[in-house]
Design a protein around this motif. Sequence first.
Motif, PDB file in Angstrom:
ATOM      1  N   GLU A  42       0.828  -1.205   0.000  1.00 48.46           N
ATOM      2  CA  GLU A  42       0.000   0.000   0.000  1.00 48.46           C
ATOM      3  C   GLU A  42       0.866   1.260   0.000  1.00 48.46           C
ATOM      4  O   GLU A  42       0.516   2.265  -0.632  1.00 48.46           O
ATOM      5  N   CYS A  44       3.862   1.581  -1.368  1.00 45.42           N
ATOM      6  CA  CYS A  44       4.384   1.736  -2.731  1.00 45.42           C
ATOM      7  C   CYS A  44       3.316   2.309  -3.654  1.00 45.42           C
ATOM      8  O   CYS A  44       3.600   3.189  -4.481  1.00 45.42           O
ATOM      9  N   ARG A  45       2.101   1.828  -3.520  1.00 46.19           N
ATOM     10  CA  ARG A  45       1.008   2.347  -4.339  1.00 46.19           C
ATOM     11  C   ARG A  45       0.781   3.836  -4.053  1.00 46.19           C
ATOM     12  O   ARG A  45       0.620   4.643  -4.971  1.00 46.19           O
ATOM     13  N   LEU A  48       3.859   5.892  -5.489  1.00 40.12           N
ATOM     14  CA  LEU A  48       4.107   5.850  -6.922  1.00 40.12           C
ATOM     15  C   LEU A  48       2.917   6.263  -7.782  1.00 40.12           C
ATOM     16  O   LEU A  48       3.092   6.600  -8.948  1.00 40.12           O
ATOM     17  N   THR A  49       1.712   6.243  -7.230  1.00 36.04           N
ATOM     18  CA  THR A  49       0.551   6.634  -8.033  1.00 36.04           C
ATOM     19  C   THR A  49       0.663   8.060  -8.566  1.00 36.04           C
ATOM     20  O   THR A  49       0.438   8.294  -9.765  1.00 36.04           O
ATOM     21  N   THR A  52       3.253   7.913 -11.543  1.00 35.78           N
ATOM     22  CA  THR A  52       2.827   7.239 -12.772  1.00 35.78           C
ATOM     23  C   THR A  52       1.663   7.954 -13.444  1.00 35.78           C
ATOM     24  O   THR A  52       1.624   8.095 -14.669  1.00 35.78           O
ATOM     25  N   VAL A  53       0.718   8.411 -12.650  1.00 35.63           N
ATOM     26  CA  VAL A  53      -0.459   9.068 -13.216  1.00 35.63           C
ATOM     27  C   VAL A  53      -0.153  10.516 -13.587  1.00 35.63           C
ATOM     28  O   VAL A  53      -0.614  11.022 -14.618  1.00 35.63           O
ATOM     29  N   PHE A  85       4.175  -1.082 -12.041  1.00 35.69           N
ATOM     30  CA  PHE A  85       3.362  -0.058 -11.390  1.00 35.69           C
ATOM     31  C   PHE A  85       2.193   0.377 -12.265  1.00 35.69           C
ATOM     32  O   PHE A  85       1.096   0.629 -11.764  1.00 35.69           O
ATOM     33  N   PHE A  86       2.429   0.442 -13.567  1.00 38.54           N
ATOM     34  CA  PHE A  86       1.338   0.837 -14.456  1.00 38.54           C
ATOM     35  C   PHE A  86       0.232  -0.217 -14.489  1.00 38.54           C
ATOM     36  O   PHE A  86      -0.944   0.113 -14.630  1.00 38.54           O
ATOM     37  N   VAL A  89      -1.560   0.072 -10.692  1.00 35.82           N
ATOM     38  CA  VAL A  89      -2.018   1.312 -10.081  1.00 35.82           C
ATOM     39  C   VAL A  89      -3.535   1.471 -10.096  1.00 35.82           C
ATOM     40  O   VAL A  89      -4.115   2.027  -9.158  1.00 35.82           O
ATOM     41  N   TYR A  90      -4.208   0.965 -11.124  1.00 35.57           N
ATOM     42  CA  TYR A  90      -5.655   1.154 -11.220  1.00 35.57           C
ATOM     43  C   TYR A  90      -6.460  -0.030 -10.711  1.00 35.57           C
ATOM     44  O   TYR A  90      -7.688   0.020 -10.695  1.00 35.57           O
TER      45      TYR A  90
END
Length: 243
Positions: A42, A44-45, A48-49, A52-53, A85-86, A89-90
């Motif tokens: 969690e 890392c998410r 990094l979100t 990446t976004v 991660f891509f 992420v969603y």
Amino acid sequence: MTTTEAPRTRLKPQAYRDPRPPEHFARYHRRARERDPDWIYELCRFVLTPYTVGFYRARARGLENVPPFGPAIIAPNHFSFLDHFFVAVYLRRKVRFVAKSQLFKPPLDFVLTHAGVIPIRRGVVDEEAFTSALTVLERGGLVVMYAEAGRSRTGELGRPRWGLGRLALESGAPVVPTAIVGTERARDWRRLRFPQVTVAFGTPMAFERVERPRRQQSQRASELVFERVRELHTRLRAERSRR
């Protein structure tokens, strides 16, 4: 349709064999089989979100094709380390990646272990990696395995390997073909270039369960999945070239 240029950033040579013995990875497999990803996943998410976004303007399509529960295999093409991660992420579900064993070195191995990543030794038939991935699927988990079994370094899709097909046949889990477009240029961040990235999740594919599939059977299953990946990837790139 214009062809995407291959990455210009100089790439480090790939190490295809890990000199460490199989016993070195026993503790990583034990944790992957017995425990789910914890708070590190969690974190890392969360960290990094925005990256990446925000920087890569990442977008996802076909999220409804990812089963909301139960075992499933996500099978993307692979250009960059950032693909992990891509893909994740969603997704609301936590995903378990199968990643090359060379990444499991301090301090990164702490993050990977707690995030539920499964090491696989390339260049050999790593039975422990398959056992770990099958264990996760039997528990109703979501596993990501790259069809190409490694990154394509040309900017174009590589060729599928038999490992994905073996996991699909032995588990009987649905496979979600997934295309990632844009990460072939993701290394240009050093030049302050951040290409837009799109991830498309395709319709799940079902395979009849085979307890001990032959190499030829496994290779054919991988090829069938990758045909769908290639179709999705070609469609996304065609759309991008028309902009």
